[in-house]
Design a protein around this motif. Structure first.
Motif, PDB file in Angstrom:
ATOM      1  N   ASP A   1      -6.009  -3.930   5.979  1.00 28.85           N
ATOM      2  CA  ASP A   1      -6.046  -4.983   4.952  1.00 28.85           C
ATOM      3  C   ASP A   1      -5.018  -6.069   5.294  1.00 28.85           C
TER       4      ASP A   1
ATOM      5  N   TYR B   1      -3.374   5.647  -1.134  1.00 31.71           N
ATOM      6  CA  TYR B   1      -4.161   6.623  -0.380  1.00 31.71           C
ATOM      7  C   TYR B   1      -3.485   7.979  -0.476  1.00 31.71           C
TER       8      TYR B   1
ATOM      9  N   SER C   1      -2.893  -0.902  -3.329  1.00 31.10           N
ATOM     10  CA  SER C   1      -3.752   0.256  -3.084  1.00 31.10           C
ATOM     11  C   SER C   1      -2.932   1.522  -2.854  1.00 31.10           C
TER      12      SER C   1
ATOM     13  N   GLY D   1       0.840  -1.189   0.000  1.00 33.64           N
ATOM     14  CA  GLY D   1       0.000   0.000   0.000  1.00 33.64           C
ATOM     15  C   GLY D   1       0.874   1.238   0.000  1.00 33.64           C
TER      16      GLY D   1
ATOM     17  N   MET E   1      -6.597   0.642   4.220  1.00 41.59           N
ATOM     18  CA  MET E   1      -5.315   0.107   3.783  1.00 41.59           C
ATOM     19  C   MET E   1      -4.588  -0.572   4.942  1.00 41.59           C
TER      20      MET E   1
END
Length: 373
Positions: A63, A36, A34, A9, A60
Motif C-alpha cells: 500500500d 493484519y 489497516s 499498518g 499492507m
C-alpha cells in the motif's frame, strides 16, 4: 514532509494492539489504516472496533499510502516481519525486543540505514511523565551524583494471568527479554550507556502449568532462564544490581531505587508511564513526594497506558527532522546488555558491552500532550 497524517499498518492483533491504536489516534499526525494478523478473526475484531481495514500482509506492505509498519508480533517473529517491512520501503516501529539475537537486530539496523528508513523499538515508557520527572531531578542534581541503584523485576510467571503464556518461556522469552527491557532501557535513559555486566542465570522449573483459559491445565516446556541476577556497570561509574525473575511469588522491593551522593530516589514502575516519585535527601528526616508535572501520564480509558507513544514520537521526529528518542541504537544497546547476562552466567565471567548510545533527549515538560519537543 506532507502535513497529511502518516498512515500506519499494524501487524499483530494481540493483547496490546488495541492500546496502540487508541494511543496513536490521540495524535492528529497519525492514522492507523489497516491491521493484519495470522488469525484473521483477531484482525477483523480490532478492525471493527476502530473502523480500520483488516488486510493480508502483502496488501499492507504494497500500500503506497502506508509509511509506517508497527510490528506487534511475538518476539521470535520480530526479525522476519520487520525485515520484510523495511525491504518494502516502510519505516518500522517494533515491540521489544528488536530481535532475539544481536545478529538479527544488527541486520535490521543495517537495512534501515541502507534504505534511509527510521527503525524504532519499544519500550517507550521512559517517555512518560513520571520517568521524565525522574530524569529532570537527576539532571538537576537533586540526589547528587548517582553512585548505584537497584532494579527488581520479581514475578511469579505469566502462566498465572496471560491467555497464551507459552511463548514467554521459549526462545526470545524469559523475564530478562520480556519485561527486562523496561528496566534496562529506563536505566540507560537515566544513567547513559553500560560498560560491562556480570550475571547468573538458571531455569528453576523445566515445566510450567497454565492456570488461565483457554489453555488451562496445559504444560509449558521451559527453554530459557527464568531467574537472572547480576550487576551492570555504567560508563558514568554507577553500578546497578538487577534481578529479573518469573520465580518469585511475592516481594516488597521497589522496582527501581537510585542512590546518590546526597540522597535516594524511588522511581515509578518502568513498566508504566508514571507513578510516585520520592526523594530522601541527606539532612532531612522524611521522604518527599515530588508531584509529576510532565505530560504523558495517562492513556485512553480502558487501555493499557500509553503503549505506542514511542511510535508517535518517531513519526513526529520525522516531521521535524530530528532523531527519534525510542531509537534502534537504544534498543540494540539494551539488547546487548540483556543478552550479556546469560553469556556471563555461562562463562562465569564479566562481559564487556561493545555497543553504545546517547541518552535520549528529555521531553519539554511545558508542552501540551499531542506533540513533542
Amino acid at each position: 514532509m506532507s502535513n497529511e497524517p502518516m498512515k500506519v499498518g499494524i501487524v499483530g492483533a494481540g493483547n496490546i494492539s488495541a492500546t496502540y491504536v487508541a494511543t496513536l489516534h490521540m495524535f492528529d499526525f497519525i492514522r492507523v489504516k489497516s491491521i493484519y494478523d495470522l488469525y484473521d478473526s483477531s484482525a477483523q475484531k480490532l478492525a471493527a472496533q476502530f473502523g480500520i481495514e483488516a488486510v493480508p500482509l502483502d496488501t499492507m506492505l504494497a500500500d503506497p499510502e502506508i509509511g509506517l509498519i508497527i510490528n506487534l508480533t511475538t518476539p521470535v517473529s520480530h526479525y522476519a516481519i520487520s525485515k520484510k517491512a523495511l525491504l518494502a520501503g516502510k519505516h518500522v516501529y517494533s515491540e521489544k525486543p528488536l530481535g532475539v539475537s544481536m545478529a538479527e537486530a544488527e541486520e535490521l539496523m543495517s537495512i534501515a540505514r541502507a534504505g534511509d528508513l527510521r527503525l524504532g523499538c519499544a519500550p517507550d515508557t521512559f517517555l512518560g511523565g513520571g520517568h521524565q520527572l525522574t530524569r529532570r531531578l537527576l539532571d538537576e542534581g537533586r540526589i547528587g551524583k548517582t553512585i548505584s541503584a537497584t532494579a527488581m523485576l520479581l514475578l511469579p510467571g505469566h502462566e498465572h494471568w496471560h491467555p497464551n503464556p507459552a511463548f514467554f518461556y521459549g526462545r526470545g522469552g524469559g523475564p530478562m527479554l520480556d519485561v527486562g527491557p523496561y528496566y534496562v532501557t529506563n536505566l540507560i535513559a537515566l544513567l547513559g550507556p553500560v560498560r560491562e555486566v556480570f550475571g547468573t542465570a538458571k531455569i528453576t522449573r523445566i515445566e510450567r502449568m497454565v492456570k488461565t483459559d483457554p489453555h488451562r491445565g496445559e504444560t509449558i516446556k521451559v527453554l530459557v532462564p527464568t531467574h537472572l541476577t547480576g550487576v551492570m556497570e555504567f560508563h558514568s561509574g554507577a553500578t546497578v544490581t538487577i534481578a529479573t525473575s518469573f520465580d518469585v511469588i511475592k516481594h516488597k522491593h521497589n522496582q527501581i531505587e537510585l542512590y546518590g551522593s546526597e540522597g535516594t530516589m524511588v522511581t515509578p514502575d518502568p513498566n508504566n508511564f508514571t507513578g510516585k516519585v520520592e526523594i530522601f535527601r541527606e539532612g532531612t528526616d522524611a521522604w518527599e513526594e515530588v508531584p509529576v508535572d510532565h505530560p504523558y501520564t495517562e492513556g485512553v480509558p480502558g487501555h493499557l497506558g500509553l503503549r505506542g507513544l514511542g511510535a508517535a514520537e518517531m513519526v513526529d521526529s520525522l516531521r521535524s527532522g530530528r532523531q527519534h528518542r525510542v531509537s534502534s541504537e537504544l534498543a540494540f544497546h539494551a539488547l546487548e546488555v540483556m543478552t550479556a547476562f546469560e553469556r556471563s552466567a555461562q562463562s562465569r565471567g564479566v562481559v564487556a558491552i561493545h555497543s553504545s548510545c546517547g541518552r535520549p533527549d528529555p521531553i519539554d515538560r511545558t508542552i501540551n500532550e499531542g506533540r513533542f519537543a
